[in-house]
Design a protein around this motif. Structure first.
Motif, PDB file in Angstrom:
ATOM      1  N   VAL A  19       0.847  -1.122  -0.060  1.00 49.95           N
ATOM      2  CA  VAL A  19       0.061  -0.092  -0.021  1.00 49.95           C
ATOM      3  C   VAL A  19       0.752   1.089   0.180  1.00 49.95           C
ATOM      4  N   TYR A  20       1.886   1.425   0.884  1.00 51.15           N
ATOM      5  CA  TYR A  20       2.927   2.392   1.002  1.00 51.15           C
ATOM      6  C   TYR A  20       3.494   2.409  -0.544  1.00 51.15           C
ATOM      7  N   ASP A  21       3.963   1.497  -1.009  1.00 51.70           N
ATOM      8  CA  ASP A  21       4.731   1.602  -2.414  1.00 51.70           C
ATOM      9  C   ASP A  21       3.658   2.104  -3.384  1.00 51.70           C
ATOM     10  N   LEU A  22       2.371   1.577  -3.435  1.00 49.00           N
ATOM     11  CA  LEU A  22       1.430   2.148  -4.382  1.00 49.00           C
ATOM     12  C   LEU A  22       1.319   3.715  -4.066  1.00 49.00           C
ATOM     13  N   HIS A  23       1.056   4.095  -2.812  1.00 52.31           N
ATOM     14  CA  HIS A  23       1.027   5.460  -2.691  1.00 52.31           C
ATOM     15  C   HIS A  23       1.911   6.279  -3.151  1.00 52.31           C
ATOM     16  N   MET A  24       3.189   5.952  -2.760  1.00 49.45           N
ATOM     17  CA  MET A  24       4.181   6.605  -3.347  1.00 49.45           C
ATOM     18  C   MET A  24       4.351   6.675  -5.133  1.00 49.45           C
ATOM     19  N   LEU A  25       4.141   5.531  -5.598  1.00 48.32           N
ATOM     20  CA  LEU A  25       4.197   5.427  -6.926  1.00 48.32           C
ATOM     21  C   LEU A  25       3.073   6.479  -7.840  1.00 48.32           C
ATOM     22  N   VAL A  26       1.788   6.352  -7.061  1.00 43.75           N
ATOM     23  CA  VAL A  26       0.923   7.380  -7.643  1.00 43.75           C
ATOM     24  C   VAL A  26       1.202   9.138  -7.214  1.00 43.75           C
ATOM     25  N   LEU A  27       1.962   8.942  -6.129  1.00 45.12           N
ATOM     26  CA  LEU A  27       2.318  10.363  -5.892  1.00 45.12           C
ATOM     27  C   LEU A  27       3.389  10.746  -6.624  1.00 45.12           C
ATOM     28  N   TYR A  28       4.328  10.078  -7.279  1.00 45.44           N
ATOM     29  CA  TYR A  28       5.297  10.462  -7.780  1.00 45.44           C
ATOM     30  C   TYR A  28       4.646  10.889  -9.329  1.00 45.44           C
ATOM     31  N   ILE A  29       3.919   9.998  -9.750  1.00 47.22           N
ATOM     32  CA  ILE A  29       3.152  10.059 -11.141  1.00 47.22           C
ATOM     33  C   ILE A  29       2.503  11.552 -11.038  1.00 47.22           C
ATOM     34  N   CYS A  30       1.624  11.674 -10.075  1.00 44.82           N
ATOM     35  CA  CYS A  30       0.592  13.157  -9.700  1.00 44.82           C
ATOM     36  C   CYS A  30       1.852  14.399  -9.709  1.00 44.82           C
ATOM     37  N   THR A  31       3.026  14.206  -8.962  1.00 46.16           N
ATOM     38  CA  THR A  31       4.049  15.330  -8.824  1.00 46.16           C
ATOM     39  C   THR A  31       4.530  15.393 -10.423  1.00 46.16           C
ATOM     40  N   ALA A  32       4.838  14.588 -11.092  1.00 47.23           N
ATOM     41  CA  ALA A  32       5.355  14.541 -12.065  1.00 47.23           C
ATOM     42  C   ALA A  32       4.557  15.344 -13.297  1.00 47.23           C
ATOM     43  N   ILE A  33       3.077  14.781 -13.332  1.00 47.82           N
ATOM     44  CA  ILE A  33       2.157  15.531 -14.079  1.00 47.82           C
ATOM     45  C   ILE A  33       1.995  16.897 -13.784  1.00 47.82           C
ATOM     46  N   GLY A  34       1.885  17.227 -12.448  1.00 53.38           N
ATOM     47  CA  GLY A  34       1.797  18.656 -11.986  1.00 53.38           C
ATOM     48  C   GLY A  34       2.957  19.556 -12.504  1.00 53.38           C
ATOM     49  N   VAL A  35       4.146  18.982 -12.436  1.00 48.70           N
ATOM     50  CA  VAL A  35       5.246  19.747 -12.686  1.00 48.70           C
ATOM     51  C   VAL A  35       5.286  19.936 -14.135  1.00 48.70           C
ATOM     52  N   ILE A  36       5.081  19.172 -15.180  1.00 49.08           N
ATOM     53  CA  ILE A  36       4.778  19.174 -16.497  1.00 49.08           C
ATOM     54  C   ILE A  36       4.181  19.912 -16.896  1.00 49.08           C
ATOM     55  N   VAL A  37       2.696  20.042 -16.488  1.00 45.57           N
ATOM     56  CA  VAL A  37       1.597  20.830 -16.947  1.00 45.57           C
ATOM     57  C   VAL A  37       1.778  22.355 -16.377  1.00 45.57           C
ATOM     58  N   PHE A  38       2.042  22.417 -15.396  1.00 43.92           N
ATOM     59  CA  PHE A  38       2.196  23.860 -14.726  1.00 43.92           C
ATOM     60  C   PHE A  38       3.408  24.400 -15.138  1.00 43.92           C
ATOM     61  N   GLY A  39       4.422  23.614 -15.431  1.00 50.36           N
ATOM     62  CA  GLY A  39       5.743  24.353 -15.958  1.00 50.36           C
ATOM     63  C   GLY A  39       5.485  24.572 -17.323  1.00 50.36           C
ATOM     64  N   ALA A  40       4.878  23.761 -18.284  1.00 51.18           N
ATOM     65  CA  ALA A  40       4.620  24.307 -19.586  1.00 51.18           C
ATOM     66  C   ALA A  40       3.511  25.589 -19.486  1.00 51.18           C
ATOM     67  N   MET A  41       2.805  25.622 -18.441  1.00 49.74           N
ATOM     68  CA  MET A  41       1.798  26.751 -18.723  1.00 49.74           C
ATOM     69  C   MET A  41       2.355  27.955 -18.251  1.00 49.74           C
ATOM     70  N   PHE A  42       3.310  27.967 -17.009  1.00 45.40           N
ATOM     71  CA  PHE A  42       3.966  29.211 -16.699  1.00 45.40           C
ATOM     72  C   PHE A  42       5.056  29.559 -17.556  1.00 45.40           C
ATOM     73  N   TRP A  43       5.704  28.431 -18.270  1.00 48.92           N
ATOM     74  CA  TRP A  43       6.796  28.955 -19.326  1.00 48.92           C
ATOM     75  C   TRP A  43       6.116  29.682 -20.485  1.00 48.92           C
ATOM     76  N   SER A  44       4.704  29.125 -20.834  1.00 46.24           N
ATOM     77  CA  SER A  44       4.333  29.744 -21.890  1.00 46.24           C
ATOM     78  C   SER A  44       3.889  31.064 -21.685  1.00 46.24           C
ATOM     79  N   MET A  45       3.321  31.428 -20.429  1.00 39.89           N
ATOM     80  CA  MET A  45       2.818  32.626 -20.054  1.00 39.89           C
ATOM     81  C   MET A  45       3.933  33.594 -19.834  1.00 39.89           C
ATOM     82  N   ALA A  46       5.045  33.123 -19.479  1.00 38.52           N
ATOM     83  CA  ALA A  46       6.405  34.012 -19.392  1.00 38.52           C
ATOM     84  C   ALA A  46       7.043  34.233 -20.645  1.00 38.52           C
TER      85      ALA A  46
END
Length: 499
Positions: free
Chosen positions: A16-43
């Motif tokens: 359960v812990y490993d599953l939680h960390m896997l999903v957390l890493y995936i969500c974090t990576a998606i967040g970094v990519i999506v918001f990174g692209a959005m802020f880079w585009s705005m800038a």
């Protein structure tokens, strides 16, 4: 980290812990990519820099990508999640089976095939948790997470839990095991654990269950296999000693001072949560005992109320939780505390007498030799009068179905229900089941010898005659639309029993 989940002490909890960390890493990576692209585009593509937006729409490649990529991500998360969920639900091949019953506001543990059962109650002193300003009592190390009798299980053994409730919805939750299962009245839910190392692990009721929901902790003590076997022996000895003490108390005259001291201890542990330490209660749900008609009226009525409880109210029966001496003591205390001062000193023999004479509730106490003797004599008489079975007799379909239905409604219906739908997963359905529509030999063996995988399925060879077993198996194979057409005769049961 303090803000993150912990790995726990079982293989499932680590999954359960490993599953939680896997999903957390995936969500974090998606967040970094999506918001990174959005802020880079705005800038870097803002109007003030003279950038002109592209003029295009309906890009097939883009639409395929933003559909395919999320699907791939979801599949990547679904595969390990499904594997973990399947592992969490695999209750087969358990070494120990324990029934856990939630009861306002305590836990009742019953060990299958051991004859051991007891209640586990919060042991944190009231002066600690009623002292919100901490002006007197200092909170202990395990504040509100300590009990008088912990659940004891062996290490390196698969322990199966059958979880239910006798009043409202509770939830048995031990984070270190990754076990959190609702305790629903009238239903049985399953869970399991296998702990690698001995230790003490704590949890709580995780479902809002009433006034003292916060005072319903769980403590599990995991022992080595040798220490667990020693603990079982100690519990059997304690049960035998308690039975002897109960028998001796029936002939003892306990002084008033001793009754009041034991009664106060018992009252604070079992009664004060509802009726308050001061005896003033919490009307209307929990009436006052101070100056009440029950505590100052007929002694027998008072005893029966404590022993049997009161239907339709929050007053539960304590006949299975307390000894007769404890009931006598708490009744004495309630009749003489808070200015009641009736002067009544109730003895264990008074409790026995009141309970045995309680024809309304039909409750009896089997602790005395006279009652045990009467039961034995009745069993002997029934055995003597029972006719000898004719195992060669061949019954018709109608005869078997009539007898089988009567047997089923007496011996099987509580678990498998009148409609054959059962109470899955502990008590599986018989309607359309593999057992009831498959190999007759397997069906007979299950009824005769019980189930090795499911301790809840008892053996009926010693409870039913071979004719009754033949009839009930025939009934199960032809009722509720099963319609196999199979007729099982007593001779077939006799042959199966001899194997």
């Amino acid at each position: 980290m303090q803000l993150n989940l912990t790995k726990g002490v079982t293989a499932v909890s680590r999954e359960v812990y490993d599953l939680h960390m896997l999903v957390l890493y995936i969500c974090t990576a998606i967040g970094v990519i999506v918001f990174g692209a959005m802020f880079w585009s705005m800038a870097f593509h803002r109007k003030s820099k003279g950038v002109k937006p592209a003029d295009f729409h309906e890009s097939t490649k883009v639409e395929v990508l933003w559909t395919a990529i999320p699907i791939v991500i979801l599949i990547a998360m679904a595969i390990p999640a499904t594997q973990t969920l399947i592992a969490m639900e695999d209750n087969e091949n358990s070494d120990v089976t324990i029934q856990i019953t939630g009861s306002q506001w305590k836990w009742h543990y019953k060990y299958f095939d051991q004859g051991i059962e007891y209640y586990s109650v919060l042991s944190t002193p009231r002066e600690q948790y009623e002292n919100q300003l901490e002006t007197s009592a200092i909170k202990g190390e395990n504040y509100l997470l300590e009990v008088d009798k912990p659940l004891v299980i062996p290490a390196n053994k698969k322990v199966r839990f059958l979880i239910t409730s006798d009043d409202v919805i509770h939830a048995w939750w031990v984070p270190a095991f990754a076990v959190k299962q609702d305790a629903n009245p009238g239903f049985i839910n399953e869970a399991w654990t296998k702990v690698d190392e001995p230790g003490v692990y704590r949890g709580q009721c995780a479902e809002l269950c009433g006034k003292d929901h916060g005072f319903m902790p769980i403590v599990v003590e995991v022992k080595s296999e040798a220490d667990y076997a020693k603990w079982l022996d100690e519990q059997h000895q304690m049960i035998a000693q308690a039975a002897e003490a109960e028998k001796a108390s029936l002939n003892a005259a306990v002084p008033m001072d001793e009754l009041m001291a034991l009664g106060e201890t018992t009252y604070v542990a079992y009664c004060a949560a509802c009726h308050q330490v001061s005896g003033t209660g919490l009307p209307p749900a929990f009436p006052a005992l101070k100056g009440s008609p029950v505590a100052m009226g007929d002694i027998a009525t008072h005893i029966k109320t404590v022993f049997n409880g009161k239907a339709g109210t929050g007053m539960q029966g304590y006949g299975k939780q307390l000894s007769m001496k404890q009931i006598a003591a708490v009744v004495t205390y309630e009749r003489n505390a808070w200015g009641n001062n009736t002067g009544d000193a109730v003895q264990a023999s008074d409790v026995k007498s009141a309970v045995e004479n309680d024809s309304v509730e039909g409750t009896t106490q089997d602790a005395t030799a006279s009652v045990a003797t009467a039961v034995e004599e009745t069993v002997e008489k029934i055995t003597e009068e029972a006719p000898v079975e004719d195992l060669t007799k061949v019954y018709s379909h109608d005869e078997l179905m009539t007898i089988g239905e009567k047997v089923y409604m007496t011996a099987c219906v509580a678990c498998h229900q009148p409609t054959g739908t059962g109470l899955p997963p502990a008590f599986p359905a018989l309607k359309g089941s593999v057992i009831a529509t498959g190999d007759i030999a397997v069906h007979l063996d299950m009824v005769i010898n019980g189930s090795k995988k499911n301790a809840a399925m008892a053996a009926f060879a010693s409870q039913l005659t071979k004719t009754e077993i033949a009839a009930v198996v025939t009934y199960e194979r032809n009722a509720w639309g099963n319609n196999t057409g199979d007729l099982v005769q007593p001779a077939a049961v006799d042959a199966a029993s001899a194997k």
